[in-house]
Design a protein around this motif. Structure first.
Motif, short mmCIF file in Angstrom:
data_model
loop_
_atom_site.label_atom_id
_atom_site.label_comp_id
_atom_site.label_asym_id
_atom_site.label_seq_id
_atom_site.Cartn_x
_atom_site.Cartn_y
_atom_site.Cartn_z
N ASP A 178 0.85 -1.21 0.00
CA ASP A 178 0.00 0.00 0.00
C ASP A 178 0.88 1.25 0.00
O ASP A 178 0.58 2.23 -0.66
CB ASP A 178 -0.92 -0.01 1.24
N GLU A 179 1.97 1.15 0.75
CA GLU A 179 2.91 2.27 0.84
C GLU A 179 3.60 2.49 -0.53
O GLU A 179 3.72 3.61 -1.01
CB GLU A 179 3.96 1.89 1.90
N LEU A 180 4.00 1.39 -1.15
CA LEU A 180 4.74 1.48 -2.43
C LEU A 180 3.87 2.03 -3.56
O LEU A 180 4.36 2.71 -4.46
CB LEU A 180 5.26 0.10 -2.82
N LYS A 181 2.55 1.72 -3.50
CA LYS A 181 1.67 2.12 -4.60
C LYS A 181 1.61 3.64 -4.78
O LYS A 181 1.34 4.12 -5.87
CB LYS A 181 0.24 1.61 -4.31
N VAL A 182 1.89 4.35 -3.68
CA VAL A 182 1.65 5.80 -3.75
C VAL A 182 2.93 6.64 -3.75
O VAL A 182 2.87 7.86 -3.80
CB VAL A 182 0.75 6.26 -2.57
N ILE A 183 4.08 5.99 -3.70
CA ILE A 183 5.28 6.83 -3.61
C ILE A 183 5.70 7.43 -4.95
O ILE A 183 6.52 8.33 -5.00
CB ILE A 183 6.49 6.11 -2.94
N ALA A 184 5.14 6.90 -6.04
CA ALA A 184 5.45 7.48 -7.36
C ALA A 184 4.34 7.06 -8.31
O ALA A 184 3.64 6.08 -8.04
CB ALA A 184 6.81 6.96 -7.83
N PRO A 185 4.18 7.75 -9.44
CA PRO A 185 3.11 7.37 -10.38
C PRO A 185 3.48 6.08 -11.14
O PRO A 185 4.26 6.12 -12.10
CB PRO A 185 3.02 8.56 -11.33
N ILE A 186 2.95 4.99 -10.69
CA ILE A 186 3.23 3.69 -11.32
C ILE A 186 1.92 2.98 -11.66
O ILE A 186 0.87 3.35 -11.12
CB ILE A 186 4.07 2.77 -10.39
N ASP A 187 2.00 1.95 -12.50
CA ASP A 187 0.79 1.19 -12.85
C ASP A 187 0.65 -0.07 -12.00
O ASP A 187 -0.44 -0.55 -11.77
CB ASP A 187 0.86 0.80 -14.33
N GLY A 188 1.79 -0.62 -11.62
CA GLY A 188 1.71 -1.84 -10.82
C GLY A 188 3.00 -2.06 -10.06
O GLY A 188 4.07 -1.60 -10.47
N VAL A 189 2.88 -2.76 -8.93
CA VAL A 189 4.08 -3.04 -8.14
C VAL A 189 3.91 -4.37 -7.41
O VAL A 189 2.81 -4.74 -7.01
CB VAL A 189 4.37 -1.89 -7.14
N ALA A 190 5.03 -5.09 -7.27
CA ALA A 190 5.04 -6.31 -6.45
C ALA A 190 6.35 -6.34 -5.69
O ALA A 190 7.33 -5.70 -6.10
CB ALA A 190 4.92 -7.54 -7.35
N LEU A 191 6.34 -7.05 -4.58
CA LEU A 191 7.53 -7.08 -3.73
C LEU A 191 7.89 -8.52 -3.42
O LEU A 191 7.05 -9.28 -2.94
CB LEU A 191 7.22 -6.31 -2.44
N LEU A 192 9.13 -8.87 -3.71
CA LEU A 192 9.59 -10.22 -3.41
C LEU A 192 10.65 -10.12 -2.31
O LEU A 192 11.73 -9.57 -2.55
CB LEU A 192 10.19 -10.86 -4.68
N SER A 193 10.30 -10.63 -1.13
CA SER A 193 11.25 -10.54 -0.02
C SER A 193 11.46 -11.93 0.58
O SER A 193 10.53 -12.53 1.12
CB SER A 193 10.69 -9.58 1.04
N THR A 194 12.67 -12.43 0.44
CA THR A 194 13.02 -13.73 1.03
C THR A 194 14.34 -13.54 1.79
O THR A 194 14.87 -12.43 1.81
CB THR A 194 13.23 -14.80 -0.07
N CYS A 195 14.86 -14.62 2.37
CA CYS A 195 16.12 -14.45 3.11
C CYS A 195 17.29 -14.15 2.17
O CYS A 195 18.32 -13.64 2.60
CB CYS A 195 16.41 -15.66 3.98
N ASN A 196 17.11 -14.43 0.88
CA ASN A 196 18.20 -14.20 -0.07
C ASN A 196 18.05 -12.96 -0.91
O ASN A 196 18.97 -12.60 -1.64
CB ASN A 196 18.32 -15.40 -1.03
N ARG A 197 16.88 -12.32 -0.88
CA ARG A 197 16.67 -11.18 -1.78
C ARG A 197 15.53 -10.29 -1.33
O ARG A 197 14.58 -10.77 -0.68
CB ARG A 197 16.40 -11.65 -3.21
N VAL A 198 15.65 -9.01 -1.71
CA VAL A 198 14.52 -8.08 -1.58
C VAL A 198 14.44 -7.37 -2.92
O VAL A 198 15.40 -6.71 -3.33
CB VAL A 198 14.75 -7.04 -0.45
N GLU A 199 13.32 -7.55 -3.62
CA GLU A 199 13.21 -6.97 -4.96
C GLU A 199 11.85 -6.32 -5.15
O GLU A 199 10.83 -6.88 -4.73
CB GLU A 199 13.41 -8.07 -6.02
N VAL A 200 11.87 -5.14 -5.75
CA VAL A 200 10.62 -4.45 -6.08
C VAL A 200 10.45 -4.53 -7.59
O VAL A 200 11.38 -4.20 -8.33
CB VAL A 200 10.68 -2.96 -5.64
#
Lengths: 264, 366
Positions: free
Chosen positions: B33-55
């Protein structure tokens, strides 16, 4: 068009399928195995058409001479293998079954004989039962032997702790032994009925129970060896090396019996 | 329309950086919810595991990258220049290639590990529930999961165990197939045998018997597996009923001899016996290996299985890379029809992107 066109087409498909299946031993790719299966099914359809042609032309089962018998046994083996593949997804059996099917159909093509008309005196339901039951029984027994071979290969790989190229394709030892036992048990029962029908038919036509020639001797020897093999499964006296030796003996006996088939 | 991926992984950032940036599953919805509003984007997903954090983003313009880098920098409580040392930014087909590789386990610490596929799916579902997925990201994730399934089924990359306990499980399954309903006998209560038994129990063993010189320790360990403690003198009848024997005692001699196994196998009829010797000096007579129906593996044998499996996985990874390359090409060609100008190059960047990001490609992340 030659009635044997579908036989040669089947041979072509089976050759390609077998070669690709064997290549998958080295590539270790499932795609290669699937491609081999598709080609083998193509061959099987042509094979079925050829057998249908024989039946339509001669009005009897395709079992009156060596080429017909070899082709029919090969057809039955593929049916059994396909059924087991659908049920258990055991791809490794193809490394033994495909070459066997190809070898038998090659015999049918090389030992070329015209479609034979059956002697009207032999047209009896007992004779038909004998040849059909024997062929189906032999097909199941040979497929059972393929699973015995897989079981032996798996046993050796586990004992030696070195994986061969078959390791990945072979299912667990327990599955191999169960399939081997079940296929041998079913095949043995059918084959026994086939032999009994043959004895009865022989008794009726020649007034004697059995005529001891290469075919009959091979058939009876194979029956005894398969009985010993089944007994070792049932009693739990299973020993890998001994089982392998008996299996080889049974296979040779079956081949000798088949090569002994001439015109009926 | 640009597709962008910004992140850090186990190759580019140490755990101290990754742990600060990671997002727990429970916080995923709020973070999206936080990521959706920080910039004008169409879509966002977040992958967070012990080996990676990726937007993963889809946006009309690439300059939104700045806002997300700032966000990651704030989340990691590090300066922007510090973060830039670890960060990678991928675009267009490189995003697809990267995600396909990640979900297939090709970018994992242990190549081919299966958990990552589920983690990618979880992050997709979380983004979908939060309404953060646009059609482009939806398509990307659907393709990613399909490619991961294809890679696993066609190459079997995750099928081979790469640790000693799992190697024991793999061998047990090669002998017995399904482990449900089998019984195991633990001789000694060593750490390694406990770990191996734990892995085997996870595959549905019916009963675990524990024999130890100190009976209290045997009872303690049996309680952990809801098993049964037995006296050391009672192992003979249990050899005949148990299918897997794991030995790990401190005894300086053999605790099971070949003759005992032969007797047990006679009583077992057709059923095999799998014996695992994890002790040094060995507790199971090596002559057991010669007995028909008995399969004996010691700690070195299991280590060898794990090592050769690791090599096998690397071979399979090469096949998997070929599948991924083909699938990326298909994906790019399909998107080319929909978004012709931006997807016309394999891995492009727009002129509006900051100069410092331009040299980042998928290969530099590997």
């Amino acid at each position: 068009m030659s009635p044997n066109f579908t036989l040669y087409a089947a041979l072509l498909f089976y050759t390609a399928g077998t070669l690709i299946a064997l290549a998958s031993l080295f590539t270790r790719e499932r795609r290669t195995q699937h491609a081999a299966l598709v080609l083998m099914i193509g061959g099987f359809l042509c094979h079925t058409t050829w057998i249908g042609t024989i039946c339509a032309r001669t009005h009897h089962p395709p079992l009156t001479n060596l080429p017909e018998a070899a082709a029919f046994v090969a057809w039955c083996i593929f049916v059994v293998e396909l059924a087991l593949f659908i049920r258990y997804r055991v791809q490794a059996a193809s490394f033994f079954v495909y070459p066997l099917v190809l070898m038998l159909l090659t015999v049918a093509a090389v030992v070329h004989e015209p479609f034979a008309q059956m002697d009207p005196a032999l047209r009896s339901s007992l004779f038909t039962a004998h040849v059909l039951l024997s062929a189906v029984g032999v097909a199941a027994l040979l497929t059972g032997l393929a699973f015995t071979a897989l079981s032996y290969a798996q046993d050796r790989a586990l004992k030696s702790k070195h994986r061969g190229p078959l390791w990945e394709w072979i299912p667990s030892l327990s599955v191999c032994r169960t399939l081997s036992y079940r296929t041998l048990a079913v095949g043995f029962s059918i084959y026994t009925l086939g032999i009994l029908a043959g004895i009865l038919w022989s008794y009726r036509t020649t007034a004697g129970p059995i005529d001891m020639r290469v075919k009959q001797l091979g058939g009876i020897t194979a029956w005894i060896l398969f009985a010993v093999l089944l007994q070792s499964y049932i009693s739990g006296a299973y020993r890998a090396r001994r089982t392998a030796l008996i299996s080889v003996g049974a296979f040779v006996a079956i081949v000798v019996a088949m090569l002994g088939i001439h015109h009926v | 329309m640009p597709l962008i991926l910004i992140g850090v992984n186990h190759r580019t950032a140490p755990v101290a950086v990754r742990e600060r940036m990671s997002v727990a599953d429970a916080q995923l919805a709020a973070t999206l919810d936080e990521l959706k509003v920080i910039a004008p984007i169409d879509g966002v997903a977040l992958l967070s595991t012990c080996n990676r954090v990726e937007v993963i983003l889809s946006a009309e313009r690439e300059d939104v990258i700045e806002a997300f880098v700032d966000w990651l920098s704030a989340r990691g409580a590090s300066s922007r220049s510090e973060l830039e040392k670890h960060l990678y930014i991928l675009r267009y087909a490189d995003v697809a290639r990267h995600l396909f590789r990640v979900a297939s386990g090709l970018d994992s610490m242990v190549v081919g590990e299966p958990q990552i596929g589920g983690q990618v799916r979880t992050s997709f579902l979380a983004a979908q529930r939060s309404g953060a997925i646009d059609p482009l990201l939806h398509r990307l994730f659907e393709e990613t999961m399909r490619v991961a399934r294809k890679v696993r089924s066609e190459t079997g990359i995750g099928e081979h165990a790469v640790s000693v306990p799992y190697a024991a499980v793999e061998l047990a399954r090669k002998i017995f197939g399904d482990l449900h309903g089998l019984q195991a006998l633990l001789l000694g209560a060593g750490k390694m045998s406990e770990l191996t038994a734990e892995h085997l129990a996870g595959f549905g063993l019916k009963q675990i018997f524990v024999a130890n010189r100190a009976h209290e320790r045997a009872e303690e360990m049996a309680a952990r597996f809801r098993g049964m403690a037995i006296r050391f003198e009672e192992i003979d009848p249990h050899l005949a009923t148990c299918d897997i024997v794991i030995a790990s005692t401190a005894a300086p001699h053999y605790v099971v001899e070949a003759q005992q196994v032969e007797r047990a196998l006679t009583a077992r009829r057709m059923r095999n016996l799998f014996l695992i010797d994890l002790s040094v000096p060995r507790n199971l007579d090596p002559a057991i290996a010669q007995v028909d129906g008995a399969y004996l593996y010691n700690i070195d044998d299991l280590q060898q299985v794990a090592d050769s499996n690791r090599e096998l996985r690397l071979q399979k990874a090469e096949q998997a890379e070929e599948i991924v390359a083909r699938e990326v090409d298909h994906f790019r060609r399909r998107l080319l029809m929909q978004y012709p100008p931006s997807w016309s190059c394999r891995s492009g960047w727009s002129r509006s992107a900051p100069r410092s990001w331009r040299n980042v490609s998928a290969d530099s992340v590997r």
